[in-house]
Design an enzyme around this catalytic site. Structure first.
Site, PDB file in Angstrom:
ATOM      1  N   LYS A  81       9.237   1.133  20.833  1.00 44.72           N
ATOM      2  CA  LYS A  81       8.266   2.037  20.218  1.00 44.72           C
ATOM      3  C   LYS A  81       8.941   3.307  19.705  1.00 44.72           C
ATOM      4  O   LYS A  81       8.596   3.821  18.640  1.00 44.72           O
ATOM      5  CB  LYS A  81       7.167   2.387  21.211  1.00 44.72           C
ATOM      6  CG  LYS A  81       6.210   1.236  21.511  1.00 44.72           C
ATOM      7  CD  LYS A  81       5.078   1.695  22.400  1.00 44.72           C
ATOM      8  CE  LYS A  81       4.119   0.538  22.672  1.00 44.72           C
ATOM      9  NZ  LYS A  81       4.763  -0.573  23.409  1.00 44.72           N
ATOM     10  N   VAL A  99       0.834  -1.204   0.000  1.00 42.18           N
ATOM     11  CA  VAL A  99       0.000   0.000   0.000  1.00 42.18           C
ATOM     12  C   VAL A  99       0.864   1.247   0.000  1.00 42.18           C
ATOM     13  O   VAL A  99       0.613   2.202  -0.737  1.00 42.18           O
ATOM     14  CB  VAL A  99      -0.951   0.010   1.221  1.00 42.18           C
ATOM     15  CG1 VAL A  99      -1.816   1.270   1.221  1.00 42.18           C
ATOM     16  CG2 VAL A  99      -1.823  -1.239   1.226  1.00 42.18           C
ATOM     17  N   HIS A 138       3.926  -9.557  11.921  1.00 42.07           N
ATOM     18  CA  HIS A 138       2.762  -9.924  12.723  1.00 42.07           C
ATOM     19  C   HIS A 138       1.757 -10.779  11.954  1.00 42.07           C
ATOM     20  O   HIS A 138       0.940 -11.467  12.573  1.00 42.07           O
ATOM     21  CB  HIS A 138       2.081  -8.671  13.268  1.00 42.07           C
ATOM     22  CG  HIS A 138       2.916  -7.937  14.281  1.00 42.07           C
ATOM     23  ND1 HIS A 138       3.162  -8.443  15.540  1.00 42.07           N
ATOM     24  CD2 HIS A 138       3.584  -6.759  14.210  1.00 42.07           C
ATOM     25  CE1 HIS A 138       3.945  -7.607  16.207  1.00 42.07           C
ATOM     26  NE2 HIS A 138       4.211  -6.582  15.429  1.00 42.07           N
ATOM     27  N   HIS A 183       5.625 -13.775  19.271  1.00 35.20           N
ATOM     28  CA  HIS A 183       6.963 -13.565  18.718  1.00 35.20           C
ATOM     29  C   HIS A 183       8.016 -13.327  19.796  1.00 35.20           C
ATOM     30  O   HIS A 183       9.192 -13.623  19.591  1.00 35.20           O
ATOM     31  CB  HIS A 183       6.955 -12.428  17.680  1.00 35.20           C
ATOM     32  CG  HIS A 183       6.982 -11.050  18.249  1.00 35.20           C
ATOM     33  ND1 HIS A 183       5.845 -10.329  18.510  1.00 35.20           N
ATOM     34  CD2 HIS A 183       8.022 -10.249  18.614  1.00 35.20           C
ATOM     35  CE1 HIS A 183       6.169  -9.148  18.992  1.00 35.20           C
ATOM     36  NE2 HIS A 183       7.477  -9.073  19.083  1.00 35.20           N
TER      37      HIS A 183
END
Length: 399
Positions: free
Chosen positions: A208, A59, A118, A128
């Protein structure tokens, strides 16, 4: 006793043996020789061939980055944060060994990801993080990393557990009493070290920090969160008898920006309608191809797409390349799977999902902890009292 010149020479040699990586997100990163040793193993190099964002690459053309560079970035940021804490608070007793272990955990936290990250994890109900510590064990054994650890001043008898605990959490599967310290690698006075790579308490960690910055960069999106400011104002305080990483009260806006960035990434990319359709198609192809993908271990055992996770040697050979293996196959057994992947390439995408798949497409977006505000689990200190931290006043809490 070594002379000053000998000590300087040894230090220069260690630096020389390390490597400098030029990263598009963090600039020039200098990594310890032990980290380089781990990077140069087949188990870690495998991450070059696993897309960070799975089906989103179909995408967003810029989303071509892989788990490899993300993992190096996390190792770098883990080192930056723990060094900042040591410089600001020498009384914490952070050692060189602590820093190196934290960096190794950052480097190896994603070793267990399968094809398209994922997507594989969700398809085969894999965790994982658990696969990562199993792959880490295999990497250490297969490349004699324990010997290199000892040369770097680490003690494998406790530091291997410490590294795995920072990735996965407590290794003991038995129920741990509330008043019992569940970790073996480090004592409770260093509990804050477990909040750097994978923060189970509030989700604010360097994993993160890297993937927000990296994903935004490759997706062409804006990231308002400034991890440099977080590092500058991060401080360890004792809260309810536990040492936690806290931040200045004036930084609550930056923390909210972090969770807002997470929300926007999920809304615009991770949970994008076309991304989810493409991932559903890849999933269908993998299910149809499963038993026809043969992966052999050195002992001659044969594993399939779904069972490769049971053998780390076989799993090392399983990457995103399985997509092309199916796409370019002339095998009649893989014909149906190939046709689905051909539809992705030609943009003949599913127009709707079958009834049984509809539940998987119900997407709820939040800030990482469902209905709970994650900032409620963050403690803030003030300039006047830097050793005492507490929750934000209610009037400052927002969603």
């Amino acid at each position: 006793m070594a002379t000053t010149s000998e000590s300087s020479s040894e230090k220069e040699e260690t630096i020389f043996q390390g490597k400098v990586f030029n990263d598009p997100i963090h600039g020039h990163l200098e990594l310890h020789p032990l980290l380089v040793k781990i990077i140069d193993t087949p188990q870690f190099q495998r991450l070059r061939f696993i897309k960070q964002l799975g089906g989103a690459y179909f995408v967003y053309p810029g989303a071509s980055h892989n788990r490899f560079e993300h993992s190096i970035g996390v190792a770098h940021l883990a080192g930056e944060l723990v060094r900042a804490l040591r410089t600001r608070q020498p009384e914490l007793g952070i050692t060189d060994e602590d820093i190196l272990c934290v960096q190794i955990a950052g480097l190896c936290h994603d070793l267990g990801h399968g094809p398209f990250s994922h997507l594989y994890e969700n398809l085969f109900l894999l965790q994982h993080e658990k696969a990562s510590i199993e792959m880490f064990d295999y990497l250490v054994k297969d490349n004699k990393v324990e010997e290199e650890m000892k040369k770097s001043g680490l003690d494998p008898t406790k530091d291997l557990d410490f590294i795995k605990e920072m990735i996965y959490g407590p290794l003991d599967t038995e129920v741990v009493q509330d008043n019992e310290w569940p970790y073996k690698g480090r004592s409770e006075d260093k509990s804050f070290l477990y909040e750097i790579v994978s923060n189970k308490r509030n989700g604010i960690d360097v994993d993160k920090f890297d993937y927000f910055a990296r994903d935004c960069h490759h997706l062409g999106m804006k990231n308002n969160f400034d991890y440099h400011r977080f590092f500058h104002f991060a401080r360890v305080c004792e809260v309810d008898g536990k040492k936690q990483i806290c931040v200045r009260d004036k930084e609550e806006g930056n923390i909210y920006d972090m969770f807002h960035t997470r929300y926007q990434l999920h809304k615009s990319a991770y949970q994008h309608k076309v991304t989810k359709i493409i991932e559903a198609m890849i999933t269908d192809a993998f299910v149809k191809a499963d038993e026809h993908i043969k992966i052999e271990s050195s002992e001659g055992k044969i594993f399939t797409l779904s069972t490769a996770i049971d053998d780390m040697e076989a799993y090392t050979k399983l990457t995103d390349r399985v997509f092309e293996q199916i796409l370019f196959s002339s095998s009649t057994e893989l014909k149906e799977a190939k046709q689905i992947l051909m539809r992705i390439i030609s943009r003949d995408l599913y127009m709707f999902l079958e009834e049984e798949k509809k539940p998987t497409k119900v997407i709820t977006l939040d800030y990482g902890m469902k209905d709970e505000n994650p900032v409620d689990r963050m403690n803030f200190y003030s300039k006047k009292n830097p050793d005492k931290a507490d929750k934000l006043p209610k009037e400052k809490v927002k969603m």
